[in-house]
Design an enzyme around this catalytic site. Structure first.
Site, PDB file in Angstrom:
ATOM      1  CG  ASP A  46      -1.840   1.164   1.330  1.00  0.00           C
ATOM      2  OD1 ASP A  46      -1.562   2.203   0.682  1.00  0.00           O
ATOM      3  OD2 ASP A  46      -2.857   1.064   2.025  1.00  0.00           O
TER       4      ASP A  46
ATOM      5  CG  ASN B  19       0.114   1.501 -12.497  1.00  0.00           C
ATOM      6  OD1 ASN B  19      -0.217   2.058 -13.541  1.00  0.00           O
ATOM      7  ND2 ASN B  19      -0.724   0.716 -11.824  1.00  0.00           N
TER       8      ASN B  19
ATOM      9  CE1 TYR C  98      -5.444  10.478 -11.640  1.00  0.00           C
ATOM     10  CE2 TYR C  98      -5.555  11.957 -13.521  1.00  0.00           C
ATOM     11  CZ  TYR C  98      -5.232  10.726 -12.983  1.00  0.00           C
ATOM     12  OH  TYR C  98      -4.697   9.735 -13.792  1.00  0.00           O
TER      13      TYR C  98
ATOM     14  CE  LYS D 246      -1.752  10.301 -11.859  1.00  0.00           C
ATOM     15  NZ  LYS D 246      -1.015   9.040 -11.590  1.00  0.00           N
TER      16      LYS D 246
ATOM     17  CB  THR E  65      -8.816   1.579 -15.949  1.00  0.00           C
ATOM     18  OG1 THR E  65      -8.798   2.946 -15.536  1.00  0.00           O
ATOM     19  CG2 THR E  65      -7.732   1.302 -16.972  1.00  0.00           C
TER      20      THR E  65
END
Ligand code: NAP
Length: 239
Positions: free
Chosen positions: A59, A86, A162, A166, A197
């Site tokens: 984790d 990832n 998000y 990134k 996904t």
């Protein structure tokens, strides 16, 4: 046999990357924060005839979990050739940056940015023992400030947290690559592109096979290769 550890590889692009790298002859450590999901992923790979894979519980938000995984690989291998950061989450909604709940923003950063940083820190001693260490940070086009600064393209408001995480991950790539510039390390950010996904409720327009391609490419770079860059399927991207 070269070795690779992929975080969040029990499903989605990480799972497909594990499959492709194993098929290329790498021994793949399939990271999963959930033991049952990780073991299921190994079973699925085995059923596809892919046997050079093993589950590692990891984790990225738990330093204890990362350290345990690191100790396991240290005892088994004493080195690691490739780390693929990832694991990622898209985060809860709403995310518009003027009003996002700080807890939501922190959760996204915990996984997508701090998770990658602390995983990398723990595995650097093992990577340093590889002849050709590679780190791939799985970023996103949404991490590109160039894209967000172009108002014509800036329609991603629902993913502000998000996107910021990134962008931070991309900064980590540059800082780390600079720190290791006089070494054999190749450290890059890549974006798989908009891929169907769980992360986007399978709305992405690409298949995981397409999405994993660029990750595999930068995980398997030779000696004459870039470091400290940001790449998509079609080449270098604006930060
Ligand atoms: P996904 O299918 O949801 O996979 C994400 C993986 O990350 C899952 O295995 C998930 O585990 C794992 N994960 C989440 N939090 C974790 C943690 N704290 N520790 C360890 N693992 C954790 O999504 P995906 O699309 O394949 O995403 C993979 C990467 O690609 C992410 O970094 C994402 O940001 C990036 N990306 C995706 C797209 C796209 O369009 N799909 C585009 C650009 C970039 P669980 O199964 O336990 O939840």
């Amino acid at each position: 046999m070269k070795t690779v550890l992929i975080t969040g590889a029990n499903q989605g692009i990480g799972f497909e990357t594990a499959k492709q790298l194993a098929q290329l002859g790498y021994f793949v450590y399939v990271g999963s924060r959930d033991k049952n999901k990780g073991l299921d992923a190994i079973k699925k790979l085995n059923d596809l005839g892919v046997t050079n894979v093993e589950f590692v519980e990891l984790d990225v938000t738990s330093i204890a979990s990362i350290q345990k995984a690191k100790e396991l690989l240290d005892a088994k291998l004493g080195s690691l050739d490739v780390l693929i950061n990832n694991a990622g989450i898209s985060g809860g909604q709403p995310q518009n940056i003027s009003a996002i709940k700080m807890e939501n923003l922190r959760n996204v950063f915990d996984t997508n940015f701090l998770g990658a940083v602390q995983t990398t820190q723990q595995f650097i001693p093992l990577l340093t023992k590889s002849k050709e260490p590679r780190i791939v940070n799985v970023s996103s086009g949404l991490g590109s400030l160039a894209i967000h600064s172009n108002t014509q393209n800036s329609n991603f408001g629902i993913y502000d947290a998000y996107s910021c995480s990134k962008t931070a991950l991309n900064a980590f790539t540059v800082m780390l690559a600079n720190e290791f510039k006089n070494s054999n390390f190749k450290i890059n950010s890549v974006t798989p592109g908009y891929t169907a996904t769980n992360l986007n409720h399978y709305q992405g327009t690409q298949t995981v096979e397409q999405g994993a391609k660029v990750i595999v490419k930068y995980a398997t770079l030779g000696t004459e290769a870039p470091t400290g860059g940001f790449f998509g399927d079609e080449g270098a991207l604006d930060w």
